[in-house]
Design a protein around this motif. Structure first.
Motif, PDB file in Angstrom:
ATOM      1  N   ARG A   1       2.399  13.467   2.274  1.00  0.00           N
ATOM      2  CA  ARG A   1       1.520  13.746   3.301  1.00  0.00           C
ATOM      3  C   ARG A   1       2.101  13.307   4.623  1.00  0.00           C
ATOM      4  O   ARG A   1       1.848  13.854   5.723  1.00  0.00           O
ATOM      5  CB  ARG A   1       0.111  13.276   2.989  1.00  0.00           C
ATOM      6  N   PHE A   2       2.429  12.037   4.667  1.00  0.00           N
ATOM      7  CA  PHE A   2       3.095  11.208   5.669  1.00  0.00           C
ATOM      8  C   PHE A   2       4.410  11.708   5.922  1.00  0.00           C
ATOM      9  O   PHE A   2       4.942  11.789   7.154  1.00  0.00           O
ATOM     10  CB  PHE A   2       2.974   9.699   5.448  1.00  0.00           C
TER      11      PHE A   2
ATOM     12  N   ARG B   1      -7.042   2.823  10.328  1.00  0.00           N
ATOM     13  CA  ARG B   1      -8.360   3.699  10.273  1.00  0.00           C
ATOM     14  C   ARG B   1      -9.046   3.407   8.815  1.00  0.00           C
ATOM     15  O   ARG B   1     -10.523   3.380   8.947  1.00  0.00           O
ATOM     16  CB  ARG B   1      -8.364   5.087  10.604  1.00  0.00           C
ATOM     17  N   ASN B   2      -8.079   3.446   7.941  1.00  0.00           N
ATOM     18  CA  ASN B   2      -8.833   3.091   6.570  1.00  0.00           C
ATOM     19  C   ASN B   2      -9.480   1.643   6.532  1.00  0.00           C
ATOM     20  O   ASN B   2     -10.679   1.656   5.808  1.00  0.00           O
ATOM     21  CB  ASN B   2      -7.709   3.345   5.453  1.00  0.00           C
TER      22      ASN B   2
ATOM     23  N   ALA C   1       0.283  11.801  -2.051  1.00  0.00           N
ATOM     24  CA  ALA C   1      -0.109  11.178  -0.879  1.00  0.00           C
ATOM     25  C   ALA C   1       0.845  10.760   0.053  1.00  0.00           C
ATOM     26  O   ALA C   1       0.766  10.829   1.210  1.00  0.00           O
ATOM     27  CB  ALA C   1      -1.050  10.031  -1.180  1.00  0.00           C
TER      28      ALA C   1
ATOM     29  N   ARG D   1       0.770  -1.241  -0.085  1.00  0.00           N
ATOM     30  CA  ARG D   1       0.015   0.025  -0.072  1.00  0.00           C
ATOM     31  C   ARG D   1       0.866   1.304  -0.011  1.00  0.00           C
ATOM     32  O   ARG D   1       0.624   2.334  -0.670  1.00  0.00           O
ATOM     33  CB  ARG D   1      -0.914  -0.051   1.313  1.00  0.00           C
TER      34      ARG D   1
ATOM     35  N   ALA E   1      -3.104   5.581   9.915  1.00  0.00           N
ATOM     36  CA  ALA E   1      -4.124   5.797   8.898  1.00  0.00           C
ATOM     37  C   ALA E   1      -4.679   4.693   8.252  1.00  0.00           C
ATOM     38  O   ALA E   1      -5.674   4.714   7.934  1.00  0.00           O
ATOM     39  CB  ALA E   1      -3.469   6.901   8.066  1.00  0.00           C
ATOM     40  N   LEU E   2      -3.497   3.676   7.991  1.00  0.00           N
ATOM     41  CA  LEU E   2      -4.178   2.333   7.340  1.00  0.00           C
ATOM     42  C   LEU E   2      -5.033   1.566   8.201  1.00  0.00           C
ATOM     43  O   LEU E   2      -6.211   0.867   7.592  1.00  0.00           O
ATOM     44  CB  LEU E   2      -2.696   1.607   7.116  1.00  0.00           C
TER      45      LEU E   2
ATOM     46  N   PHE F   1       1.335   6.693   9.085  1.00  0.00           N
ATOM     47  CA  PHE F   1       0.881   5.679   8.111  1.00  0.00           C
ATOM     48  C   PHE F   1       0.061   4.605   8.549  1.00  0.00           C
ATOM     49  O   PHE F   1      -0.940   4.232   8.269  1.00  0.00           O
ATOM     50  CB  PHE F   1       2.049   5.313   7.183  1.00  0.00           C
TER      51      PHE F   1
END
Lengths: 276, 511
Positions: free
Chosen positions: B53-54, B70-71, B50, B42, B67-68, B64
């Motif tokens: 951003r991290f 939560r995604n 993107a 990913r 966020a993964l 990262f």
């Protein structure tokens, strides 16, 4: 800016439950009842030194913005090149285009076309040099669009003409009255996906006309927050189909309409979204 | 919340034990598991912007991984008929698919047509350059103006040898040449002398016209068979709520569009913004256009099945994106309000209130160039210019007034107007020289009031405070919602292995 900074400090003190520093001052440009605004860049703040910008075109990579530098005391108009993010990357003078200079622009993939009189001048989009011209039906051929074979032009108090140029520099384009549906036109853009012509109005009412391929009116749209508009252009960024209009306001600015990536500007949610 | 912050902040301070490999779990929820290898992939597949951003944060890998996780939960949340499989999202997906297919199909045939343009074509074009024709035929009716070389060569050369008004029969069709205009010979010769530019122009001209003709024939095929129920369209525009979702607005040989599907099309065209139209012509145009795009999509899928699968996947990704926005709207945007009392409280506790610079109020009349002299004559005669009847500088008018401006600051005005207006002294109410603010629009103005620098009032601060609060409350609500999800899904991050993983996630895919 000072105000926003103060608000930011105050807000952080009041609400500390965040993942990251809050973002204050997200651009909130005006929106239409239908078309959602996705992009906005300030042309004057972006580097154009006066408020006389009038037209726009898209060469497949960059925006070309026309500026009536003659109104600001120069001998001829200027082109300003902005990338898709609204960053000024280049500028160069128009050839013999006094006063308001070339108005709206359109591009056929090889040349950028614009008009300062009855003549429609064309510039090589690679060398950016003027290559030639041909004669259109009105003076100036203010609004200008191209659908692959035909040009469209109109002005403050004229109908919309469809014209075809034979490819011979110096010749006169053949034209017919194609539509009576435009409202005091300043800019035009052909939308291949939507199968229609968009026409911006300079009458101060924020009208954006949508005209079908047969010249009939589809709808008058009103872009709230905008009053007097200049040129218009499509800026196809696959797969998004974007319509940009130039607002002659305070400041002069480009407004883009269609798909909305604003979610990525949010902190926590933006981090989640970028992983889809 | 505590768990999320712990992951973000201290992930790499935790020393792991064991030897993680690509198959070790990194993120686990009640319904899903993400391995180290999958997370690495990913990371690699993420768009560069993107990834920035991290990378621009203090804890790129921790952020990262968080966020993964939560995604993953959000993906579960939308995987139902309320969001991803709702009719509106699925119709938006189909619209995305047809739009992308149209673009791909146009690119594809343009490329083919360009490749098939021969030396013979260019030679013919050279011979016919500079001629524009109007003609009529039994099937096409009156046509023109058209470039002569863009017609089929048989018709083009026949026209080139005919007198206007005469007819010719080609492949069973009768054509009448109505009119011809020809550019001067010396201009044609000058154009032909620049061979490279001529060839580029001719290839573009032939390719574009042939593609356009082909697309027009496909459009005509659809429009010949389409049946738009004008009564249903009229009802849709005036009483949508009274219609069954399944009612058909338009049908053609290979498809149809129901009321509910058109809701989705409208949502796609407005990209999520609720839009209620009362324009039957707008609805009819979009019904016709969607039928055209759908038909072309069918052809593209049949002729380019592999490429079409790729576009379908992109359309699915688009649908996920839109569904997640609906989820966010339901759980965050719609939950946040900023009452005026909150804005007032925030204003009242500000440590220091900024100063507002000097502003001015003016009165103006805006006139076009054709009546400027008339307006100036009134000024010179001492007449009341307001009786001229033209409203003032629209952009700055105070609400409900025709001539009086709101407070304006120097930076808002065109430079030439700013310079004069802000030099005028209190009491000077002379009409000033007209300023051409946009092309052919002149503003004649006079000073009404000077508002000196002052501490910003609540009203002046209102919008900026409210926006700041809104952004902040949305972020706060997002965190609350995410915490609820983390509890509901029992989100776990495998802290024990994080410390032993390579610092660069792009290497995780090869573990």
């Amino acid at each position: 800016m000072k105000i926003l900074a103060l608000v930011s400090v105050m807000a952080v003190a009041a609400f500390a439950m965040t993942d990251a520093a809050p973002q204050i001052g997200v651009t909130q440009p005006g929106v239409d009842t239908w078309l959602e605004e996705i992009a906005y860049f300030d042309l004057e703040g972006g580097g154009i030194p006066n408020a006389y910008t009038v037209g726009c075109g898209w060469d497949g990579v960059d925006f070309w913005i026309t500026n009536g530098a003659g109104q600001a005391g120069s001998s001829t108009g200027m082109f300003y090149i902005f990338d898709h993010d609204g960053i000024l990357t280049d500028s160069f003078p128009q050839v013999n285009a006094p006063g308001w200079g070339l108005r709206d622009l359109c591009c056929d993939g090889t040349y950028m076309y614009g008009s300062v009189s009855s003549s429609i001048d064309y510039y090589d989009i690679t060398t950016r040099a003027k290559v030639g011209n041909f004669i259109g039906p009105i003076s100036p051929n203010r609004a200008l669009a191209y659908d692959g074979t035909h040009f469209y032009t109109s002005s403050f108090s004229t109908d919309v003409y469809q014209l075809i140029w034979d490819g011979v520099s110096g010749s006169t384009a053949a034209s017919t009255i194609w539509s009576t549906a435009a409202t005091s036109a300043y800019g035009a853009a052909w939308d291949a996906l939507g199968d229609c012509l968009w026409v911006t109005s300079a009458n101060g009412s924020g009208i954006l006309d949508q005209i079908a391929a047969d010249g009939s009116l589809i709808a008058h749209h009103t872009l709230s927050g905008l009053s007097t508009m200049g040129g218009a252009t499509m800026a196809g960024m696959y797969p998004v189909n974007e319509l940009y209009v130039l607002a002659q306001g305070s400041p002069d600015a480009m407004h883009g309409y269609d798909v909305n990536p604003v979610a990525l500007q949010r902190d926590t949610w933006g981090s989640i979204k970028v992983l889809f | 919340m505590i768990k999320a912050l712990a992951v973000s902040a201290v992930a790499f301070l935790l020393a792991g034990c064991g030897s993680p490999n690509g198959n070790s779990w990194l993120i686990r929820t009640a319904t899903d598991e993400v391995s180290v290898k999958e997370a690495g992939i990913r990371w690699i597949e993420m768009a560069p912007e993107a990834r920035i951003r991290f990378l621009s944060g203090n804890n790129p890998v921790g952020d990262f991984v968080t966020a993964l996780g939560r995604n993953s939960m959000v993906t579960e949340e939308i995987d139902n008929e309320t969001y991803l499989y709702s009719p509106v999202v699925q119709t938006m997906r189909d619209c995305w698919l047809t739009n992308s297919s149209f673009i791909a199909y146009t690119d594809s045939i343009t490329s083919q047509v360009r490749e098939n343009i021969s030396e013979g074509d260019l030679s013919n074009y050279r011979e016919l350059l500079g001629k524009i024709v109007w003609y009529s035929s039994e099937t096409e009716g009156q046509q023109g103006p058209e470039r002569l070389p863009e017609l089929g060569w048989a018709v083009a050369f026949a026209f080139d040898s005919m007198d206007t008004g005469s007819t010719v029969e080609i492949e069973g069709l009768v054509y009448t040449l109505d009119s011809v205009v020809t550019s001067p010979r010396h201009l044609i010769d000058e154009t032909l002398a620049d061979t490279d530019r001529f060839v580029a122009f001719a290839i573009n001209s032939l390719a574009e016209s042939r593609v356009k003709r082909h697309l027009a024939s496909l459009k005509n095929t659809v429009l010949e068979s389409i049946n738009i129920d004008s009564a249903a369209v009229a009802t849709y525009c005036t009483r949508r709520g009274s219609m069954e979702d399944s009612a058909i607005l338009a049908s053609w040989n290979s498809g149809s569009i129901s009321v509910l599907e058109f809701d989705g099309i409208t949502t796609f065209l407005s990209i999520g913004r609720p839009y209620t139209t009362t324009s039957a012509s707008w609805v009819s145009h979009n019904l016709n256009n969607q039928a055209r795009l759908s038909y072309i999509t069918e052809i593209y899928a049949e002729e380019n099945p592999d490429d079409f699968i790729t576009i379908q996947q992109e359309a699915n990704d688009f649908a996920v994106d839109k569904a997640s926005e609906l989820l966010y709207t339901a759980n965050v945007t719609n939950m946040v309000v900023v009452p005026d009392s909150m804005v007032l409280e925030a204003y009242s506790v500000m440590d220091s209130i900024p100063m507002m610079p000097e502003s001015r109020i003016f009165e103006s009349v805006a006139v076009s160039g054709d009546v400027l002299d008339e307006a100036l004559a009134m000024v010179n005669n001492g007449d009341d210019l307001l009786e001229f009847g033209n409203p003032g500088y629209r952009e700055f008018l105070a609400p409900g007034t025709e001539f009086l401006s709101r407070q304006v600051y120097p930076t808002e005005l065109p430079q030439s107007m700013e310079t004069t207006l802000f030099l005028l002294e209190e009491g000077d109410s002379q009409w000033q020289r007209p300023i051409e603010v946009v092309e052919d629009l002149f503003v004649i103005y006079r000073l009404v009031e000077i508002i000196p620098p002052h501490t910003a009032s609540f009203e002046e601060m209102y919008e900026s405070i409210k926006l700041g609060l809104l952004v902040h409350l949305e972020e706060q609500r997002t965190m609350e919602w995410i915490c609820e999800l983390e509890q509901n899904y029992d989100l776990q991050i495998n802290h024990e292995i994080l410390g032993d993983l390579p610092e660069d996630p792009s290497l995780w895919g090869s573990l």
